[in-house]
Design a protein around this motif. Structure first.
Motif, mmCIF file in Angstrom:
data_model
loop_
_atom_site.group_PDB
_atom_site.id
_atom_site.type_symbol
_atom_site.label_atom_id
_atom_site.label_comp_id
_atom_site.label_asym_id
_atom_site.label_seq_id
_atom_site.Cartn_x
_atom_site.Cartn_y
_atom_site.Cartn_z
ATOM 1 N N LEU A 1 -45.425 37.918 0.611
ATOM 2 C CA LEU A 1 -44.827 38.241 1.909
ATOM 3 C C LEU A 1 -45.143 37.175 2.947
ATOM 4 C CD1 LEU A 1 -45.548 42.093 2.064
ATOM 5 C CD2 LEU A 1 -43.322 40.982 1.754
ATOM 6 N N LYS A 2 -46.416 36.765 3.007
ATOM 7 C CA LYS A 2 -46.816 35.738 3.976
ATOM 8 C C LYS A 2 -46.162 34.403 3.643
ATOM 9 C CE LYS A 2 -48.887 36.224 6.953
ATOM 10 N NZ LYS A 2 -48.534 36.737 8.302
ATOM 11 N N ALA A 3 -46.084 34.085 2.364
ATOM 12 C CA ALA A 3 -45.479 32.826 1.953
ATOM 13 C C ALA A 3 -44.012 32.774 2.358
ATOM 14 C CB ALA A 3 -45.619 32.637 0.447
ATOM 15 N N SER A 4 -43.313 33.891 2.203
ATOM 16 C CA SER A 4 -41.901 33.944 2.585
ATOM 17 C C SER A 4 -41.736 33.660 4.075
ATOM 18 C CB SER A 4 -41.323 35.320 2.237
ATOM 19 O OG SER A 4 -39.971 35.399 2.615
ATOM 20 N N GLU A 5 -42.588 34.255 4.890
ATOM 21 C CA GLU A 5 -42.544 34.018 6.338
ATOM 22 C C GLU A 5 -42.828 32.552 6.666
ATOM 23 O OE1 GLU A 5 -45.328 36.588 8.230
ATOM 24 O OE2 GLU A 5 -44.526 38.415 7.314
ATOM 25 N N LEU A 6 -43.841 32.011 6.016
ATOM 26 C CA LEU A 6 -44.273 30.648 6.316
ATOM 27 C C LEU A 6 -43.274 29.606 5.824
ATOM 28 C CD1 LEU A 6 -48.071 31.048 5.498
ATOM 29 C CD2 LEU A 6 -47.041 30.806 7.762
ATOM 30 N N VAL A 7 -42.622 29.874 4.694
ATOM 31 C CA VAL A 7 -41.610 28.954 4.188
ATOM 32 C C VAL A 7 -40.447 28.848 5.171
ATOM 33 C CG1 VAL A 7 -39.798 28.687 2.450
ATOM 34 C CG2 VAL A 7 -42.145 29.101 1.731
ATOM 35 N N GLU A 8 -40.064 29.961 5.765
ATOM 36 C CA GLU A 8 -38.983 29.937 6.761
ATOM 37 C C GLU A 8 -39.366 29.058 7.941
ATOM 38 O OE1 GLU A 8 -37.660 33.755 7.989
ATOM 39 O OE2 GLU A 8 -37.185 34.443 5.960
ATOM 40 N N LYS A 9 -40.615 29.151 8.378
ATOM 41 C CA LYS A 9 -41.082 28.298 9.479
ATOM 42 C C LYS A 9 -41.022 26.827 9.079
ATOM 43 C CE LYS A 9 -44.342 31.367 11.880
ATOM 44 N NZ LYS A 9 -45.760 31.511 12.319
ATOM 45 N N THR A 10 -41.469 26.540 7.869
ATOM 46 C CA THR A 10 -41.471 25.163 7.390
ATOM 47 C C THR A 10 -40.055 24.617 7.319
ATOM 48 O OG1 THR A 10 -43.392 25.737 6.018
ATOM 49 C CG2 THR A 10 -42.337 23.623 5.590
ATOM 50 N N MET A 11 -39.133 25.439 6.827
ATOM 51 C CA MET A 11 -37.741 25.005 6.722
ATOM 52 C C MET A 11 -37.142 24.717 8.091
ATOM 53 S SD MET A 11 -36.129 27.437 3.737
ATOM 54 C CE MET A 11 -36.498 27.157 2.005
ATOM 55 N N ARG A 12 -37.433 25.587 9.063
ATOM 56 C CA ARG A 12 -36.905 25.361 10.417
ATOM 57 C C ARG A 12 -37.445 24.063 10.998
ATOM 58 N NH1 ARG A 12 -37.745 31.036 11.038
ATOM 59 N NH2 ARG A 12 -39.657 30.674 12.218
ATOM 60 N N LEU A 13 -38.723 23.820 10.824
ATOM 61 C CA LEU A 13 -39.330 22.593 11.328
ATOM 62 C C LEU A 13 -38.709 21.366 10.680
ATOM 63 C CD1 LEU A 13 -43.100 23.630 11.315
ATOM 64 C CD2 LEU A 13 -41.793 22.958 13.338
ATOM 65 N N LEU A 14 -38.533 21.412 9.358
ATOM 66 C CA LEU A 14 -37.984 20.262 8.662
ATOM 67 C C LEU A 14 -36.536 20.020 9.044
ATOM 68 C CD1 LEU A 14 -38.477 18.037 6.612
ATOM 69 C CD2 LEU A 14 -37.831 19.628 4.794
ATOM 70 N N ASN A 15 -35.756 21.070 9.188
ATOM 71 C CA ASN A 15 -34.362 20.910 9.581
ATOM 72 C C ASN A 15 -34.233 20.373 11.001
ATOM 73 O OD1 ASN A 15 -33.023 21.682 7.220
ATOM 74 N ND2 ASN A 15 -33.296 23.853 7.668
ATOM 75 N N ASP A 16 -35.106 20.839 11.900
ATOM 76 C CA ASP A 16 -35.115 20.303 13.270
ATOM 77 C C ASP A 16 -35.475 18.822 13.264
ATOM 78 O OD1 ASP A 16 -34.423 22.735 14.312
ATOM 79 O OD2 ASP A 16 -36.434 23.273 14.990
ATOM 80 N N LEU A 17 -36.446 18.458 12.446
ATOM 81 C CA LEU A 17 -36.850 17.056 12.342
ATOM 82 C C LEU A 17 -35.708 16.197 11.813
ATOM 83 C CD1 LEU A 17 -39.138 14.899 12.401
ATOM 84 C CD2 LEU A 17 -39.641 15.552 10.042
ATOM 85 N N LEU A 18 -35.046 16.674 10.760
ATOM 86 C CA LEU A 18 -33.948 15.922 10.170
ATOM 87 C C LEU A 18 -32.781 15.774 11.143
ATOM 88 C CD1 LEU A 18 -33.966 17.428 6.580
ATOM 89 C CD2 LEU A 18 -34.568 15.090 7.210
ATOM 90 N N ALA A 19 -32.484 16.844 11.874
ATOM 91 C CA ALA A 19 -31.393 16.785 12.852
ATOM 92 C C ALA A 19 -31.683 15.754 13.924
ATOM 93 C CB ALA A 19 -31.188 18.165 13.477
ATOM 94 N N GLU A 20 -32.920 15.717 14.389
ATOM 95 C CA GLU A 20 -33.291 14.750 15.423
ATOM 96 C C GLU A 20 -33.248 13.326 14.888
ATOM 97 O OE1 GLU A 20 -37.249 13.895 18.130
ATOM 98 O OE2 GLU A 20 -36.565 15.966 17.868
#
Length: 204
Positions: A168-187
Motif C-alpha cells: 500500500l505504501k509503495a503504491s502511494e510512493l510510486v505515484e509521487k515518484t512518477m509525478r516528480l519524474l514527469n514534471d522534471l521531464l516536462a520542464e
C-alpha cells in the motif's frame, strides 16, 4: 548494539542516499511494517540486520555480498550463535534487488522479508527520487542512464513487496515518484529540445 551503531555511523557517514540517515529511515520503515502487520520478529536481530545491511558499500559492489562478509566477521567477534549470524548474512544478501536474483538468494527469516521491504520503501517517493540523483551525480551516471534506472528498477520495486502494508505504501510512493519524474521531464523538454533521449522518454 551500541558498538555496532557507532561503527556503522563512522563507516557510512552522513550521506543522504546511502549513509547513516538511510539506515535510520530503513529502521523506521521496518518498525512500521512490524507494528502494522503485527509480525513476531526478533526485534534485536532485525535492528542488527538493518544496521549492517549496507556497511559493505565502503568496499564496493556487490555491496550485499561485502556487507554480509563484514557483518559475519563482526558478529563472530561478539561470539554470536553461528545460526544467528547465518540469518543476518542471509537477510543482508537477500535485501539487494539485483544480488538476490543473480545469486538466487531465498529469504531465510521473517526479518529478511522486513528488511527487503523497508529498504525498498526508502527508494521510493520524494526521498527515493532525491537519492537516485545524488547517487547518479556521485558515481558519474548520465542523465539518460538515470532515467533508465527509474524504468528498469525503481518502478518495479512495488511489485517486490512482501507485506500488505508495504504494498500500500509503495503504491502511494510510486505515484509521487512518477509525478516528480514527469514534471522534471516536462520542464527539461522545454529547455533541451533536440536531445533525443529526453524527447523519446514518454515518462510514466
Amino acid at each position: 548494539m551500541k558498538i555496532i551503531e557507532l561503527l556503522v555511523k563512522a563507516l557510512l557517514g552522513s550521506d543522504f542516499d546511502h549513509g547513516y540517515p538511510h539506515i535510520e529511515r530503513v529502521l523506521k520503515w521496518a518498525e512500521r511494517i512490524v507494528s502494522t502487520e503485527n509480525l513476531p520478529v526478533d526485534r534485536e536481530l532485525l535492528k542488527t540486520i538493518v544496521l549492517l545491511h549496507d556497511v559493505g558499500r565502503i568496499i564496493g559492489e556487490p555491496h550485499a555480498y561485502y556487507s554480509g562478509l563484514v557483518a559475519e566477521e563482526l558478529l563472530k567477534e561478539f561470539s554470536l550463535d553461528p545460526a544467528v549470524i547465518r540469518r543476518v548474512v542471509n537477510a543482508i544478501q537477500y535485501h539487494s534487488f539485483s544480488y538476490s536474483r543473480n545469486h538466487r538468494i531465498e529469504p531465510g527469516s521473517l526479518e529478511a522479508l522486513v528488511l527487503s521491504d523497508a529498504d525498498k520503501l526508502d527508494a521510493l517517493g520524494i526521498v527515493g527520487f532525491i537519492r537516485v540523483f545524488i547517487y547518479s551525480c556521485r558515481n558519474g551516471r548520465s542523465f539518460e542512464d538515470t532515467l533508465k534506472h527509474f524504468d528498469e528498477k525503481i518502478f518495479k520495486l512495488s511489485g517486490e513487496m512482501k507485506f500488505r502494508y508495504s504494498r500500500l505504501k509503495a503504491s502511494e510512493l510510486v505515484e509521487k515518484t512518477m509525478r516528480l519524474l514527469n514534471d522534471l521531464l516536462a520542464e527539461f523538454r522545454g529547455l533541451c529540445e533536440g536531445q533525443g533521449f529526453l524527447n523519446n522518454h514518454k515518462g510514466c
